[in-house]
Design a protein around this motif. Sequence first.
Motif, PDB file in Angstrom:
ATOM      1  N   MET A 156      22.602  11.932  16.763  1.00  0.00           N
ATOM      2  CA  MET A 156      23.030  12.715  15.623  1.00  0.00           C
ATOM      3  C   MET A 156      22.128  12.554  14.399  1.00  0.00           C
ATOM      4  O   MET A 156      21.957  13.493  13.637  1.00  0.00           O
ATOM      5  CB  MET A 156      24.451  12.299  15.264  1.00  0.00           C
ATOM      6  CG  MET A 156      25.207  13.289  14.442  1.00  0.00           C
ATOM      7  SD  MET A 156      26.858  12.666  14.133  1.00  0.00           S
ATOM      8  CE  MET A 156      26.576  11.762  12.625  1.00  0.00           C
ATOM      9  N   ASN A 215      21.166  14.973   8.434  1.00  0.00           N
ATOM     10  CA  ASN A 215      22.253  14.246   9.087  1.00  0.00           C
ATOM     11  C   ASN A 215      22.202  12.756   8.813  1.00  0.00           C
ATOM     12  O   ASN A 215      23.216  12.129   8.559  1.00  0.00           O
ATOM     13  CB  ASN A 215      22.178  14.447  10.610  1.00  0.00           C
ATOM     14  CG  ASN A 215      23.018  15.607  11.070  1.00  0.00           C
ATOM     15  OD1 ASN A 215      23.613  16.312  10.270  1.00  0.00           O
ATOM     16  ND2 ASN A 215      23.079  15.794  12.376  1.00  0.00           N
ATOM     17  N   ASN A 271      25.075  19.072  20.133  1.00  0.00           N
ATOM     18  CA  ASN A 271      24.631  17.848  20.799  1.00  0.00           C
ATOM     19  C   ASN A 271      24.608  18.059  22.314  1.00  0.00           C
ATOM     20  O   ASN A 271      25.578  18.555  22.878  1.00  0.00           O
ATOM     21  CB  ASN A 271      25.600  16.717  20.430  1.00  0.00           C
ATOM     22  CG  ASN A 271      25.056  15.365  20.826  1.00  0.00           C
ATOM     23  OD1 ASN A 271      24.598  15.184  21.953  1.00  0.00           O
ATOM     24  ND2 ASN A 271      25.107  14.428  19.915  1.00  0.00           N
ATOM     25  N   GLN A 304      21.267  22.464  12.376  1.00  0.00           N
ATOM     26  CA  GLN A 304      21.704  21.550  13.426  1.00  0.00           C
ATOM     27  C   GLN A 304      22.035  22.369  14.670  1.00  0.00           C
ATOM     28  O   GLN A 304      22.476  23.498  14.568  1.00  0.00           O
ATOM     29  CB  GLN A 304      22.952  20.775  13.013  1.00  0.00           C
ATOM     30  CG  GLN A 304      22.720  19.761  11.929  1.00  0.00           C
ATOM     31  CD  GLN A 304      23.131  20.290  10.575  1.00  0.00           C
ATOM     32  OE1 GLN A 304      22.316  20.432   9.681  1.00  0.00           O
ATOM     33  NE2 GLN A 304      24.392  20.635  10.409  1.00  0.00           N
ATOM     34  N   GLY A 321      25.799  18.670  16.024  1.00  0.00           N
ATOM     35  CA  GLY A 321      25.398  17.429  15.355  1.00  0.00           C
ATOM     36  C   GLY A 321      23.971  16.999  15.578  1.00  0.00           C
ATOM     37  O   GLY A 321      23.546  15.977  15.063  1.00  0.00           O
TER      38      GLY A 321
END
Lengths: 490, 301
Positions: free
Chosen positions: B246, A261, A402, A399, A242
């Motif tokens: 994010m 995103n 995270n 991406q 993410g």
Amino acid sequence: MSRIKERQPMPQQPAEERIKNFLEVALGYSEEQALAEAQRCLSCKKKPCVEGCPVMVDIPEFVALAAEGKFLEAAASLKKNNSLPAICGRVCPQEEQCEKFCLLGKTGQPVAIGRIERFVADYEALHSNGNIGEYEGPKDPMLAKYGVAVVGSGPAGLTVAGDLAKMGYSVTIFEALHDTGGVLRYGIPEFRLPRNILNREIEYVQSLGAKIVKNVVIGKTVTIDELLSGGFDAVFVATGAGAPQMMNIPGENLNGVLSGNEWLTRINLMRAFRFPEYGTPLKKPKKVAVIGAGNTAMDCTRTALRVGAEEVAIVYRRSRAEMPARAEEIENAEHEGVKFHLLTNPIRFIGDDKGWLVSMECLKMELGEPDDSGRRRPVPIPGSEFIMEVDTAIIAIGQTPNPLIRTTTEGLKTTRWGGIVIDEATGMTSIPGVFAGGDAVTGAATVITAMGAGKIAAKGIDKYIREKYGLPVPSEEPVQEESKGNGQNP
Amino acid sequence: MKPDTHDCALTAAERSLREIVEAGATNKVLRKEKLSDTIVLFELDNPLIARNAVAGQFVVVRPNTLGERIPLTISDADKVRGTITIIFQVVGRTTMELARIKEGECVPDVCGPLGTPSEIENYGTAICVGGGVGIAFLRPITKALKEAGNEVITILGAREKSLLILENEMRELSDELILTTDDGSYGIKGVVTGPIKEMLDSGRKIDYIFAIGPMPMMRAVAETTRPYGVKTVVSLDPIMIDGTGMCGGCRVTVGGQTKFTCVDGPDFDGHEVDWDELKIRKAYYFAEEQAAKEMAAKEEN
């Protein structure tokens, strides 16, 4: 061979209509079409298509049931191996999976397995009177006292949760956002995956017994260590990929430059396209450049059209052949009027005196020698700089996982780029009892590979808990023939 | 479509972590107080967030099922009661909607604790500067700095007397308390940078300055201390959506590098922040925010 009929086409909303709404683009087969398409299947004994399915759906079985018009039975067959068939029927890249191995594909068009899957799942939804469908399989009551924490309610997390709940474990899914589904909700637009379909599939997983707790960020609200010491017997990390990659070129923080995103989250999760009914605002774009050419980039272009942009273009540094998006998505974007500036790379964003994006400077590229990925490396053409006028630039170049869990969990092994390292056979990480799967392990990939990883991890978690507490291991289910192609002899 | 209202069940007090997390948090407003005409305090039931929250962290809050996500600094966390306190000023649609939630009702979504905790150590003499509603967020940091052994001088500033909140609490936490109001209705007439400059000019040894409040005030503090080279930390509140790294909407340039405020911050070196860029980015949705505010104000009437 002359008896083999043409593949049934997918009815679609006309491009000029659909760019004005967020309704689903592909309308789905009619019952007649589904029957006709299912009847094209040769029911090969060897089932090559199943090999192409990361979750090993018994494709010839459900297709044969559909060919007889037994759609509810077909749905039940699908759900044995796939808790999310209505989603997979819509977003799986079948052309690279099951359909790639279809025998019919050798001489003509393969059976449209994904479209039949979608029809069957939707048929069940329509004919169950709002009932989600009862799971009547065996649940072991002995397992209810063992708790498994699943981190993330995306495709990998939902699969693990569904499978473990079916076995009888107490499963709690932790979702960081205020709504469920992970990338299925914040990433994939509703014209590709309608929200009622997504909600229904998630409700199905809940009906199996999995509990979902929202607004909990594992790594912040609670750490992995705390979960393990606080009463959970195993943890499955499915936090996805993410974190947006930015380009690190001048002007990137101008107003008008967003990550893919952010763009998609505003529209898909926060529903900013319905501002002010919804609270999150959206700046209406006029001229949009989306940088990148993956599925996320295509989703960005198509949402931009739907919120009223006048001109939308993909800007991609390689050529058409290297575009990572599904052919179908590229085609859809093209039909809707998206332009493609290929072999073009932005080097600078240019703003006005108030800090708003007005244009970007690009370089033309040519293809050189293949790079690590095997794709030909784009090389700048000297002196080819030119200015492209845009008011909105969306950066969708990839991406990464995270870092929140990685940085708060001591002893968790990760790769150079931040992917969690696992034992491929069980899904277990470097920490006993902690498992992982999906994009958090592989980097951004597909829904179905994440689900495949979830299937493996669910078995790994079951085995780990049984061994830890000395529980009897149930006799192995009869494996469908011998597994082929993995080079391992029993 | 109308947003859902806020109803919820009570939670039990003593439970294991698994029980607490499986039950989730109700976010029930156990206490609602008006600190001024526009500043509201909520004490919320959320034992999960209270467990791990430390000074400098924030929560992301959504006022209803159609609402926007906004970051709010955690003003206090009571680990025994399992509650957190948030304080907000009603400035736009989202805070108006939040303020409509009554005592006994629930805030639908509260997520946290997010962000990197403030760096607390014994610096020596520290000045804590709070402006407007920022005073509410200054409390946990002041408390932590005091507990770490610092001599704490607190300077609170507001437009006028009624906005100068938490005077007594902050006096208790500080070795010295200085109050300023723009209109002179209370304390020293003027802004917070006045007493800071005076102190630095007087040759008094100041080792650390922490400032939280409206962006122009934090920027002014940073500019005031820059020539003196005193470390000045500010707590930024740019536009944010998820708060977990994010979306990147909260990008700020600090020391020439792009940072995500939600995960790398919210605390940054005030001398390194690109304030011009931050000002522009904060105004990204100004027109939309104004329209939404007018709409919400109409609803209110």
